[in-house]
Design a protein around this motif. Structure first.
Motif, PDB file in Angstrom:
ATOM      1  N   ILE A 284       4.729  15.756   6.051  1.00  0.00           N
ATOM      2  CA  ILE A 284       4.249  14.662   7.075  1.00  0.00           C
ATOM      3  C   ILE A 284       2.899  15.020   7.747  1.00  0.00           C
ATOM      4  CG2 ILE A 284       4.913  13.741   9.263  1.00  0.00           C
ATOM      5  CD1 ILE A 284       7.780  13.870   8.526  1.00  0.00           C
ATOM      6  N   ARG A 285       2.968  16.256   8.065  1.00  0.00           N
ATOM      7  CA  ARG A 285       1.554  16.749   8.863  1.00  0.00           C
ATOM      8  C   ARG A 285       0.356  16.629   8.017  1.00  0.00           C
ATOM      9  NH1 ARG A 285       0.700  19.449  13.754  1.00  0.00           N
ATOM     10  NH2 ARG A 285      -1.255  19.567  12.815  1.00  0.00           N
ATOM     11  N   ARG A 286       0.732  17.175   6.576  1.00  0.00           N
ATOM     12  CA  ARG A 286      -0.380  17.222   5.591  1.00  0.00           C
ATOM     13  C   ARG A 286      -0.865  15.583   5.347  1.00  0.00           C
ATOM     14  NH1 ARG A 286       2.013  20.170   2.435  1.00  0.00           N
ATOM     15  NH2 ARG A 286       3.008  18.637   1.061  1.00  0.00           N
ATOM     16  N   ALA A 287       0.009  14.736   5.183  1.00  0.00           N
ATOM     17  CA  ALA A 287      -0.079  13.421   4.731  1.00  0.00           C
ATOM     18  C   ALA A 287      -0.984  12.686   6.249  1.00  0.00           C
ATOM     19  CB  ALA A 287       1.065  12.594   4.281  1.00  0.00           C
ATOM     20  N   ALA A 288      -0.379  13.088   7.258  1.00  0.00           N
ATOM     21  CA  ALA A 288      -0.982  12.317   8.379  1.00  0.00           C
ATOM     22  C   ALA A 288      -2.372  12.911   8.520  1.00  0.00           C
ATOM     23  CB  ALA A 288      -0.520  12.754   9.641  1.00  0.00           C
ATOM     24  N   GLY A 289      -2.787  13.885   8.222  1.00  0.00           N
ATOM     25  CA  GLY A 289      -4.168  14.530   8.266  1.00  0.00           C
ATOM     26  C   GLY A 289      -5.038  14.011   6.863  1.00  0.00           C
ATOM     27  N   GLU A 290      -4.440  13.280   5.984  1.00  0.00           N
ATOM     28  CA  GLU A 290      -5.370  12.888   4.668  1.00  0.00           C
ATOM     29  C   GLU A 290      -5.552  11.398   4.813  1.00  0.00           C
ATOM     30  OE1 GLU A 290      -2.732  14.317   1.717  1.00  0.00           O
ATOM     31  OE2 GLU A 290      -3.481  16.122   1.631  1.00  0.00           O
ATOM     32  N   LEU A 291      -5.059  10.727   5.609  1.00  0.00           N
ATOM     33  CA  LEU A 291      -5.055   9.271   5.766  1.00  0.00           C
ATOM     34  C   LEU A 291      -6.605   8.822   5.989  1.00  0.00           C
ATOM     35  CD1 LEU A 291      -2.397   8.236   8.210  1.00  0.00           C
ATOM     36  CD2 LEU A 291      -2.339   8.062   5.434  1.00  0.00           C
ATOM     37  N   THR A 292      -7.040   7.488   5.383  1.00  0.00           N
ATOM     38  CA  THR A 292      -8.363   7.045   5.594  1.00  0.00           C
ATOM     39  C   THR A 292      -8.418   6.057   6.673  1.00  0.00           C
ATOM     40  OG1 THR A 292      -7.492   5.230   4.236  1.00  0.00           O
ATOM     41  CG2 THR A 292      -8.788   7.131   2.928  1.00  0.00           C
ATOM     42  N   GLU A 293      -7.100   5.818   7.181  1.00  0.00           N
ATOM     43  CA  GLU A 293      -6.934   4.860   8.537  1.00  0.00           C
ATOM     44  C   GLU A 293      -5.572   5.145   9.082  1.00  0.00           C
ATOM     45  OE1 GLU A 293      -7.173   0.731   8.006  1.00  0.00           O
ATOM     46  OE2 GLU A 293      -6.767   0.869   5.966  1.00  0.00           O
ATOM     47  N   TRP A 294      -5.515   5.039  10.454  1.00  0.00           N
ATOM     48  CA  TRP A 294      -4.345   5.006  11.054  1.00  0.00           C
ATOM     49  C   TRP A 294      -3.246   3.796  10.824  1.00  0.00           C
ATOM     50  CZ3 TRP A 294      -4.389   9.976  11.647  1.00  0.00           C
ATOM     51  CH2 TRP A 294      -5.465  10.529  12.347  1.00  0.00           C
ATOM     52  N   ARG A 295      -2.699   3.823   9.598  1.00  0.00           N
ATOM     53  CA  ARG A 295      -1.711   2.930   9.281  1.00  0.00           C
ATOM     54  C   ARG A 295      -0.457   3.439   8.730  1.00  0.00           C
ATOM     55  NH1 ARG A 295      -2.420  -0.061   5.209  1.00  0.00           N
ATOM     56  NH2 ARG A 295      -1.160  -1.853   6.100  1.00  0.00           N
TER      57      ARG A 295
END
Length: 410
Positions: A284-295
């Motif tokens: 979860i932490r890794r994916a949250a940091g890789e997002l292109t926008e907060w969706r």
């Protein structure tokens, strides 16, 4: 007064729900309806499109006489605990004679036969279930496969179909819960007509699933799009809530507070929340940091695997959003059942039911979160405060509504 209990979400209330309500009264010969309804967060780990007070009002206008809240501790759970919590509420009332649920086949006899075998959770079932979970299967698939194997070994393979569809799964767990609670409530089933539980497409002129209606609302941005599929009073309530800035609500409405939590908490603390297991906190932490926008939708897509279904992940994110720790939702605590009955609304006939419940209910009946200090009631009040953050016209009064709002009367 003969009373039938219904387990509902009404997200939103539609013509199919009305059919189920009317058929439930017909086949059970009941005079009154008690609905146990999920609050602001639902079984698939999603926020309700409109709040619990509005949905309770729809239920009362449709013909329900008493609406009780299913605590969020149970409402956002897999089928086993969702069903157990709902049946525990109905059983604790002391006034419910029958439970009527929808299923894909309406074949109560087959479901009941399976429930009779699985109610005691035999060791063989647990062994097969754990083996499949270790193989990486998601829980619903693992349970279905393990139960199917057990049924085949007992010469009941022809009944395994009952586990393959969502309403069958819920129905099975309602029947198991009735046995586990040694309830006197008699079960009935109504066959689901014209639209499947999660059917996203509209294939009938008047009946569509709640999933399809939410899709229509999101795609068109217009309540008119769902007008053919919902009673006029439901549409009236939805429009009123939208004008007040309280609807529609979806996961993206919570993107900011959710990502605040995901980025604020280190993985070690994320791991302390319910549904976070097997190193999911790091993913979860890794994916949250890789997002292109907060969706939230993009986060779910990045997290989704064969093992981690979208529903499992939504429940996980919801527990983090609401701050629900693992020790609050243990098997031991959930199996203890409900400690109170929270009234969301009632009719005049419902008032009579409440009078009977004061004599016959096995737990206290409460009309406000301000009455009583039960942990799960406090969780519901906090969940409502979080839900209010999604409104387009924020009002501090909405965050405290669970403490101030009396039951809806119709």
């Amino acid at each position: 007064m003969r009373t039938v209990g219904l387990v509902v979400e009404y997200n939103p209330f539609h013509n199919g729900h009305l059919y189920h309500l009317q058929q439930s009264l017909k086949i059970t010969g009941a005079d009154a309806v008690v609905a146990v309804m999920s609050g602001n967060f639902l079984q698939r780990g999603e926020p309700a499109v409109v709040g619990k007070w509005a949905r309770a009002e729809m239920a009362l206008r449709a013909g329900c006489d008493l609406v009780l809240e299913l605590p969020v501790a149970y409402s956002a759970q897999p089928a086993q605990w969702f069903a157990y919590g709902a049946v525990a509420v109905l059983d604790a009332c002391g006034v419910v004679d029958a439970l009527c649920f929808g299923s894909e086949s309406g074949d109560l006899a087959s479901l009941d036969a399976v429930a009779g075998l699985l109610a005691d959770e035999p060791e063989a079932l647990a062994r097969e279930l754990n083996a499949r979970l270790r193989q990486g299967m998601p829980y619903p698939s693992a349970y279905t496969a393990a139960a199917g194997q057990l049924l085949a070994a007992r010469g009941m393979a022809d009944l395994a179909f009952s586990l393959e569809q969502p309403n069958h799964t819920l129905g099975l767990h309602y029947l198991i819960a009735l046995r586990q609670l040694k309830s006197r409530i008699v079960p009935y089933s109504v066959r689901r007509e014209k639209a499947g539980y999660n059917q996203a497409d509209v294939t009938d002129a008047a009946i569509a699933s709640a999933t399809a209606l939410r899709k229509l609302i999101a795609e068109t941005g217009s309540w008119d799009a769902i007008a053919p599929f919902v009673p006029s009073y439901a549409l009236e309530i939805l429009r009123r809530e939208a004008e007040a800035g309280r609807a529609p609500v979806d996961w993206e409405s919570f993107a900011r507070p959710l990502f605040h939590e995901l980025l604020r908490l280190p993985p070690k603390e994320l791991a302390e929340y319910a549904e976070v297991s097997e190193g999911l906190e790091h993913r979860i932490r890794r994916a949250a940091g890789e997002l292109t926008e907060w969706r939230v939708a993009e986060l779910l897509e990045r997290l989704k695997t064969k093992r981690y279904t979208r529903t499992k992940l939504q429940r996980t994110l919801l527990r983090i959003l609401l701050g629900h720790r693992k020790e609050w939702l243990t098997r031991e605590r959930l199996s203890a059942g409900v400690e109170y009955l929270r009234v969301l609304g009632f009719t005049e006939r419902g008032r009579q039911l409440l009078a009977d419940m004061r004599k016959r209910a096995s737990v206290p009946v409460v009309h406000s979160a301000a009455r009583g200090d039960w942990a799960y009631l406090a969780m519901d009040a906090r969940a409502s405060a979080v839900y209010a953050q999604a409104f387009r016209k924020p009002d501090p009064a909405d965050a405290m509504r669970d403490f101030r709002q009396p039951p809806i009367r119709a």
